[in-house]
Design an enzyme around this catalytic site. Structure first.
Site, PDB file in Angstrom:
ATOM      1  CD  GLN A   1      -2.435  -0.973   2.891  1.00 46.95           C
ATOM      2  OE1 GLN A   1      -1.949  -0.262   3.730  1.00 46.95           O
ATOM      3  NE2 GLN A   1      -3.417  -1.909   2.944  1.00 46.95           N
TER       4      GLN A   1
ATOM      5  CG  HIS B   1      -1.462   5.325   3.657  1.00 47.31           C
ATOM      6  ND1 HIS B   1      -2.664   4.650   3.451  1.00 47.31           N
ATOM      7  CD2 HIS B   1      -0.519   4.555   4.550  1.00 47.31           C
ATOM      8  CE1 HIS B   1      -2.605   3.356   4.172  1.00 47.31           C
ATOM      9  NE2 HIS B   1      -1.109   3.276   4.814  1.00 47.31           N
TER      10      HIS B   1
ATOM     11  CD  GLU C   1       0.918   2.948   7.972  1.00 48.59           C
ATOM     12  OE1 GLU C   1      -0.007   3.612   7.324  1.00 48.59           O
ATOM     13  OE2 GLU C   1       1.201   1.924   8.014  1.00 48.59           O
TER      14      GLU C   1
ATOM     15  CG  HIS D   1       3.385   1.004   4.067  1.00 46.32           C
ATOM     16  ND1 HIS D   1       2.970   2.179   3.313  1.00 46.32           N
ATOM     17  CD2 HIS D   1       2.260   0.317   4.508  1.00 46.32           C
ATOM     18  CE1 HIS D   1       1.675   2.420   3.898  1.00 46.32           C
ATOM     19  NE2 HIS D   1       1.158   1.566   4.473  1.00 46.32           N
TER      20      HIS D   1
ATOM     21  NE  ARG E   1      -5.793  -4.314  -1.501  1.00 50.07           N
ATOM     22  CZ  ARG E   1      -7.309  -4.354  -1.327  1.00 50.07           C
ATOM     23  NH1 ARG E   1      -7.828  -4.430  -2.478  1.00 50.07           N
ATOM     24  NH2 ARG E   1      -7.982  -4.272  -0.280  1.00 50.07           N
TER      25      ARG E   1
HETATM   26 ZN   LIG Z   1      -0.343   1.733   5.999  1.00 48.29          ZN
END
Ligand SMILES: [Zn+2]
Length: 325
Positions: free
Chosen positions: A97, A99, A117, A175, A195
């Site tokens: 994925q 973001h 994250e 990641h 994705r």
């Molecule tokens: Zn993530």
């Protein structure tokens, strides 16, 4: 206000397992497996609910919007709690994925936060891998070519993590969490995930799950390999603090408690997740001992708190500590 124990929201996905019980000491609700346990969330209908004490039954969102100054102190007012903390039990490789960052996410309909994250590895089965960033020399174009050829795995940077490793994934970094890992994750409270690659697998219905290749490639802004955070612990009064991540969205530390440790009193809220050992807060809160898997949110209004290791602790308790920057 009082220290807030919040009820976990369990999520069942295809890739979950039972290790919130075995690695984290949770007594799990019946059911076969659990992929995620959301400990701190204020996102629409997904709400952490106070589990005990005078505020039992109140949602995190209500506290943020109606008692923001008591909860958040100098970080109030906020429309929503900006962070989400969860545990993950990955029994299969998660999809690859990326973001978007805050700027890109703000342009979406509806606008959202980006998602930076960080992961803290709680348990790592032998041979399990973390995929973070791209191999040296791989740029967006090479990634796009690998995706077209179904060979994304060959351009992903990966390594075998150990328990205690922390990995920082700024928005825009490709990641995936690999099979065999139990991870604590702190992230911006965002719902935008692209994705890029699903390891050429099919979903529960036998069909490949949808990919978001174009939007995902556009969101990739960090290409290099990502290694675990290399910070050293600083020991003060017997308590070892390791600064894991300090970024625009959160401050994330690992605390190995000596006898006691003081937190708060800075007009801000603090979130703690206990990973090992047993700790107590002040007796006036009438809380049970906090054991592995327990999480507590300390509102700004309650001021300085002493977190004390249980007398009989054979090994120093380990906590994760999250605060707003
Ligand atoms: Zn993530």
């Amino acid at each position: 206000m009082h220290p807030l124990l919040l009820t976990p929201l369990y999520r069942r996905y295809l890739w979950g397992g039972r290790r919130f019980a075995t690695s984290l000491g949770r007594s799990l609700p019946p059911g076969e497996d659990f992929a995620e346990s959301w400990e701190l969330v204020d996102r629409g209908t997904d709400q952490s609910i106070v589990a005990a004490g005078p505020l039992a039954g109140v949602s995190l969102g209500e506290l943020v919007r109606e008692r923001g100054h008591e909860l958040l102190g100098r970080h109030a007012p906020r429309a929503a709690f900006p962070l989400l903390f969860k545990f993950l039990d990955a029994c299969r490789d998660l999809s690859v994925q990326v973001h978007p960052d805050d700027t890109r996410a703000a342009r979406l309909t509806p606008p959202d936060l980006g998602k930076t994250e960080a992961w803290y590895v709680i348990d790592a089965a032998a041979g399990s891998r973390i995929y973070a960033g791209l191999c040296d020399g791989v740029d967006q174009r090479a990634l796009a070519a690998a995706l077209r050829a179904g060979r994304c795995g060959e351009v992903l940077h990966s390594f075998e993590p150990r328990a205690g490793d922390c990995v920082f994934i700024p928005a825009g970094t490709v990641h995936a969490i690999g099979a065999g890992l139990v991870v604590a994750e702190i992230q911006e409270s965002s719902d935008v995930t692209y994705r890029l690659f699903d390891w050429n697998r099919t979903g529960a219905d036998g069909k490949p799950r949808p990919l978001h290749t174009e939007a995902g490639l556009e969101a990739v802004t960090q290409c290099g390999p990502v290694a675990p955070v290399a910070s050293e612990a600083i020991v003060e009064d017997g308590t070892a603090t390791r600064q894991l991540v300090t970024c625009d969205s959160f401050v994330f530390d690992e605390i190995r408690l000596g006898r006691d440790w003081t937190v708060g009193g800075d007009d801000a809220c603090h979130f703690l997740a206990i990973l090992s050992g047993e700790v107590h807060l002040d007796a006036r809160w009438q809380l049970p001992p906090l054991t592995p898997g327990a999480c507590v949110l300390l509102p700004a209004a309650i001021g300085r708190q002493v977190v004390r290791a249980a007398e009989a602790a054979a090994t120093p308790p380990t906590l994760l500590h999250v605060q707003l920057p």
